[in-house]
Design a protein around this motif. Structure first.
Motif, PDB file in Angstrom:
ATOM      1  N   LYS A 184       0.934  -1.480   0.133  1.00 20.45           N
ATOM      2  CA  LYS A 184      -0.220  -0.014  -0.217  1.00 20.45           C
ATOM      3  C   LYS A 184       1.496   1.164  -0.027  1.00 20.45           C
ATOM      4  O   LYS A 184       1.249   2.018  -0.769  1.00 20.45           O
ATOM      5  N   LYS A 185       2.201   1.693   0.535  1.00 22.98           N
ATOM      6  CA  LYS A 185       2.950   2.599   1.005  1.00 22.98           C
ATOM      7  C   LYS A 185       3.338   3.011  -0.427  1.00 22.98           C
ATOM      8  O   LYS A 185       3.142   3.754  -0.682  1.00 22.98           O
ATOM      9  N   CYS A 186       4.091   1.601  -0.899  1.00 22.54           N
ATOM     10  CA  CYS A 186       4.614   2.130  -2.218  1.00 22.54           C
ATOM     11  C   CYS A 186       3.906   1.899  -3.074  1.00 22.54           C
ATOM     12  O   CYS A 186       4.271   2.499  -4.257  1.00 22.54           O
ATOM     13  N   HIS A 187       2.322   1.314  -2.915  1.00 23.66           N
ATOM     14  CA  HIS A 187       1.544   2.207  -4.230  1.00 23.66           C
ATOM     15  C   HIS A 187       1.908   3.724  -4.474  1.00 23.66           C
ATOM     16  O   HIS A 187       1.476   4.203  -4.994  1.00 23.66           O
ATOM     17  N   GLU A 188       1.126   4.252  -2.946  1.00 24.85           N
ATOM     18  CA  GLU A 188       1.116   5.607  -3.190  1.00 24.85           C
ATOM     19  C   GLU A 188       1.678   6.809  -2.908  1.00 24.85           C
ATOM     20  O   GLU A 188       2.538   7.453  -3.562  1.00 24.85           O
ATOM     21  N   ALA A 189       3.292   6.266  -2.957  1.00 24.68           N
ATOM     22  CA  ALA A 189       4.197   6.339  -3.223  1.00 24.68           C
ATOM     23  C   ALA A 189       4.514   6.542  -4.862  1.00 24.68           C
ATOM     24  O   ALA A 189       5.048   7.564  -5.341  1.00 24.68           O
ATOM     25  N   ILE A 190       4.107   5.457  -5.877  1.00 20.76           N
ATOM     26  CA  ILE A 190       4.395   5.101  -6.664  1.00 20.76           C
ATOM     27  C   ILE A 190       2.898   6.024  -6.978  1.00 20.76           C
ATOM     28  O   ILE A 190       3.893   7.319  -8.497  1.00 20.76           O
ATOM     29  N   MET A 191       2.249   6.308  -6.933  1.00 24.12           N
ATOM     30  CA  MET A 191       1.455   7.332  -6.668  1.00 24.12           C
ATOM     31  C   MET A 191       1.128   9.117  -7.232  1.00 24.12           C
ATOM     32  O   MET A 191       1.322  10.010  -8.135  1.00 24.12           O
ATOM     33  N   MET A 192       2.062   9.263  -6.327  1.00 29.79           N
ATOM     34  CA  MET A 192       2.241  10.443  -6.137  1.00 29.79           C
ATOM     35  C   MET A 192       4.041  11.354  -6.792  1.00 29.79           C
ATOM     36  O   MET A 192       3.895  12.100  -7.353  1.00 29.79           O
ATOM     37  N   ASP A 193       4.701  10.510  -7.066  1.00 28.58           N
ATOM     38  CA  ASP A 193       5.509  10.798  -8.632  1.00 28.58           C
ATOM     39  C   ASP A 193       5.174  10.570  -9.334  1.00 28.58           C
ATOM     40  O   ASP A 193       5.084  11.568  -9.952  1.00 28.58           O
ATOM     41  N   LYS A 194       3.964   9.421  -9.317  1.00 24.61           N
ATOM     42  CA  LYS A 194       3.462   9.637 -10.701  1.00 24.61           C
ATOM     43  C   LYS A 194       3.021  11.318 -11.124  1.00 24.61           C
ATOM     44  O   LYS A 194       2.743  11.922 -11.937  1.00 24.61           O
ATOM     45  N   ALA A 195       2.012  11.720 -10.222  1.00 24.49           N
ATOM     46  CA  ALA A 195       1.384  13.042 -10.315  1.00 24.49           C
ATOM     47  C   ALA A 195       2.652  14.019 -10.511  1.00 24.49           C
ATOM     48  O   ALA A 195       1.980  14.900 -10.891  1.00 24.49           O
ATOM     49  N   LYS A 196       3.594  13.865 -10.016  1.00 24.07           N
ATOM     50  CA  LYS A 196       4.449  15.117 -10.585  1.00 24.07           C
ATOM     51  C   LYS A 196       5.249  15.113 -12.057  1.00 24.07           C
ATOM     52  O   LYS A 196       6.461  15.423 -12.164  1.00 24.07           O
ATOM     53  N   GLY A 197       5.026  13.635 -12.552  1.00 15.07           N
ATOM     54  CA  GLY A 197       5.815  13.480 -13.901  1.00 15.07           C
ATOM     55  C   GLY A 197       7.319  12.457 -13.644  1.00 15.07           C
ATOM     56  O   GLY A 197       7.974  13.045 -14.387  1.00 15.07           O
ATOM     57  N   ILE A 198       7.307  11.912 -12.367  1.00 12.15           N
ATOM     58  CA  ILE A 198       8.000  11.052 -12.213  1.00 12.15           C
ATOM     59  C   ILE A 198       8.424   9.978 -12.408  1.00 12.15           C
ATOM     60  O   ILE A 198       7.301   9.158 -11.295  1.00 12.15           O
ATOM     61  N   GLU A 199       9.282   9.137 -12.316  1.00 11.18           N
ATOM     62  CA  GLU A 199       9.497   7.774 -12.134  1.00 11.18           C
ATOM     63  C   GLU A 199      10.227   6.963 -11.976  1.00 11.18           C
ATOM     64  O   GLU A 199      11.760   7.334 -12.806  1.00 11.18           O
ATOM     65  N   ALA A 200      10.482   6.262 -10.856  1.00 20.43           N
ATOM     66  CA  ALA A 200      11.386   5.983  -9.836  1.00 20.43           C
ATOM     67  C   ALA A 200      12.364   4.546 -10.956  1.00 20.43           C
ATOM     68  O   ALA A 200      12.180   4.296 -12.093  1.00 20.43           O
ATOM     69  N   ILE A 201      13.687   5.363 -10.597  1.00 19.37           N
ATOM     70  CA  ILE A 201      15.115   4.266 -11.553  1.00 19.37           C
ATOM     71  C   ILE A 201      14.479   2.841 -12.007  1.00 19.37           C
ATOM     72  O   ILE A 201      14.923   2.096 -13.471  1.00 19.37           O
ATOM     73  N   TRP A 202      14.390   2.289 -11.201  1.00 15.36           N
ATOM     74  CA  TRP A 202      13.991   0.739 -10.916  1.00 15.36           C
ATOM     75  C   TRP A 202      12.591   0.269 -10.106  1.00 15.36           C
ATOM     76  O   TRP A 202      11.849  -0.497  -9.895  1.00 15.36           O
ATOM     77  N   GLN A 203      11.783   1.321 -11.177  1.00 13.70           N
ATOM     78  CA  GLN A 203      10.165   1.297 -10.801  1.00 13.70           C
ATOM     79  C   GLN A 203      10.020   0.669  -9.567  1.00 13.70           C
ATOM     80  O   GLN A 203      10.184   1.125  -8.307  1.00 13.70           O
ATOM     81  N   GLU A 204       9.479   0.029  -8.575  1.00 18.16           N
ATOM     82  CA  GLU A 204       8.544  -0.330  -7.816  1.00 18.16           C
ATOM     83  C   GLU A 204       9.588  -1.152  -7.068  1.00 18.16           C
ATOM     84  O   GLU A 204       9.565  -1.003  -5.636  1.00 18.16           O
ATOM     85  N   GLU A 205      10.744  -1.712  -7.684  1.00 17.20           N
ATOM     86  CA  GLU A 205      12.092  -2.074  -6.643  1.00 17.20           C
ATOM     87  C   GLU A 205      12.498  -0.937  -5.938  1.00 17.20           C
ATOM     88  O   GLU A 205      13.145  -1.074  -4.522  1.00 17.20           O
ATOM     89  N   SER A 206      12.380   0.269  -6.388  1.00 23.71           N
ATOM     90  CA  SER A 206      13.461   1.353  -5.768  1.00 23.71           C
ATOM     91  C   SER A 206      12.015   1.761  -4.785  1.00 23.71           C
ATOM     92  O   SER A 206      13.061   1.623  -3.341  1.00 23.71           O
ATOM     93  N   HIS A 207      11.063   1.743  -5.168  1.00 31.81           N
ATOM     94  CA  HIS A 207       9.824   2.081  -4.027  1.00 31.81           C
ATOM     95  C   HIS A 207      10.417   0.912  -2.942  1.00 31.81           C
ATOM     96  O   HIS A 207      10.530   0.904  -1.493  1.00 31.81           O
ATOM     97  N   LEU A 208      10.572  -0.261  -2.701  1.00 29.05           N
ATOM     98  CA  LEU A 208      10.328  -1.636  -1.768  1.00 29.05           C
ATOM     99  C   LEU A 208      11.689  -1.369  -1.217  1.00 29.05           C
ATOM    100  O   LEU A 208      12.042  -1.137  -0.379  1.00 29.05           O
ATOM    101  N   ASN A 209      12.960  -0.818  -2.098  1.00 28.54           N
ATOM    102  CA  ASN A 209      14.305   0.051  -1.364  1.00 28.54           C
ATOM    103  C   ASN A 209      14.122   0.787  -0.369  1.00 28.54           C
ATOM    104  O   ASN A 209      14.707   0.547   0.734  1.00 28.54           O
ATOM    105  N   LYS A 210      13.290   1.591  -1.209  1.00 27.07           N
ATOM    106  CA  LYS A 210      13.049   3.078   0.223  1.00 27.07           C
ATOM    107  C   LYS A 210      12.028   2.124   0.941  1.00 27.07           C
ATOM    108  O   LYS A 210      12.460   2.878   2.137  1.00 27.07           O
TER     109      LYS A 210
END
Ligand code: 2GW
Ligand code: MN
Length: 297
Positions: free
Chosen positions: A226-252
């Motif tokens: 849930k937390k990773c999905h929310e972070a992905i959506m916050m990035d998306k709203a800013k037009g940014i995508e993490a370098i290794w997608q959800e793997e980057s969010h998992l690592n954070k």
């Protein structure tokens, strides 16, 4: 009752005793500084662990996504899981797919089920990979919480090649990425742009974890996804995508929510990296894929 839950009675069992002055492995770290075991061959006794988890009659959910052409990986994935994954325990395979009619019928042992979950497809592969967080969190809350104790969430372009059992189970676990287990913090491929929710500063982080193998209790996996999905959506709203997608969010997530157990790269290896002396087993292996053929369309 309370008493039964805490007091696991071990039956008589014959095995060599643990040796305080002769640790089973001296070539690898077996414990993190926050006292989470790191699982390597030789460090645990399956017989003891199997009895403990059998007494609790634990059911384990294994999630895998097979969207579009990735259904071709399902047959080998499921067949090898029947041979090596949680042998002797109850297992639900949760297969997320947009092509339910293409899920192969694989012979299953007693206490094991395939549950096909129809989900939508996304045109961009990055989105397919990232949306796994949303779908796992959604189904955890709706369904998995009522059906299994633990979830193991993996890539599907893989095959089991040796035992993967209850030694991996814990409240929250991650796996050392096979390409970075020996790397310095500075060379971890964390997201380094502060604008992203996945940002990890250069002087933080313990390990680089693989996006293709994590898990825990349904509650912990729900919180993580849930937390990773929310972070992905916050990035998306800013037009940014993490370098290794959800793997980057998992690592954070794992920097600030330390896993309670860590799996060695035995649990996620790619033979393209060759063989290593420290790897006594290669339990879960990447299936070589023709990137161009499988990824386009
Ligand atoms: C993925 C990439 C390019 C084109 C298609 C796909 C794709 C992925 C797809 O068409 N259908 C599908 O079901 N997937 C699912 O996403 C499938 O479960 C697959 O195992 C997973 C991750 O994609 P994969 O395995 O091709 O990417 P890898 O092996 O490079 O995975 C690592 O990097 C990913 C992020 O870029 C993830 O973090 C993944 O967990 C990592 O292992
Ligand atoms: Mn993969």
């Amino acid at each position: 009752d309370l008493d039964d839950f805490h007091k696991i009675k071990q039956t008589r069992m014959i095995y060599t005793k643990p040796q305080i002055l002769n640790p089973p492995r001296s070539d690898v770290l077996m414990m993190t500084p926050w006292f989470a075991p790191i699982v390597w061959e030789g460090t645990y006794n399956s017989e003891i662990l199997n009895e403990q988890f059998r007494q609790r009659n634990v059911t384990v959910g294994l999630t895998a996504f097979a969207i579009k052409k990735y259904v071709v990986f399902l047959k080998k994935f499921l067949e090898t899981a029947e041979t090596y994954f949680m042998v002797g325990h109850r297992v639900n395979y949760y297969i997320f797919t947009d092509r339910p009619e293409e899920v192969p019928k694989v012979a299953l042992k007693e206490g094991r089920n395939v549950v096909v979950l129809q989900v939508q497809n996304y045109p961009r592969w990055q989105e397919i990979s990232m949306r796994r967080m949303e779908m796992i969190s959604c189904f955890s809350q709706q369904q998995f919480i009522n059906e299994v104790s633990y979830l193991v969430c993996v890539d599907v372009d893989m095959r089991f090649n040796d035992q993967v059992g209850v030694e991996i189970l814990s409240n929250l676990f991650g796996t050392l990425h096979p390409g970075f287990y020996a790397a310095e913090r500075q060379s971890f491929t964390y997201e380094r742009r502060p604008a992203s929710q996945a940002y990890v500063p250069r002087d933080e982080g313990d390990f680089y974890y693989a996006g293709g193998f994590f898990g825990g209790t349904v509650m912990e996996v729900y919180k993580l996804t849930k937390k990773c999905h929310e972070a992905i959506m916050m990035d998306k709203a800013k037009g940014i995508e993490a370098i290794w997608q959800e793997e980057s969010h998992l690592n954070k997530y794992f920097v600030y929510h330390k896993p309670t157990k860590i799996l060695s790269p035995e649990y996620l290896w790619d033979d393209y990296l060759g063989r290593r002396e420290i790897l006594k087993k290669r339990r879960f292996l990447a299936v070589p894929k023709n990137h161009a053929a499988i990824r386009n369309k």
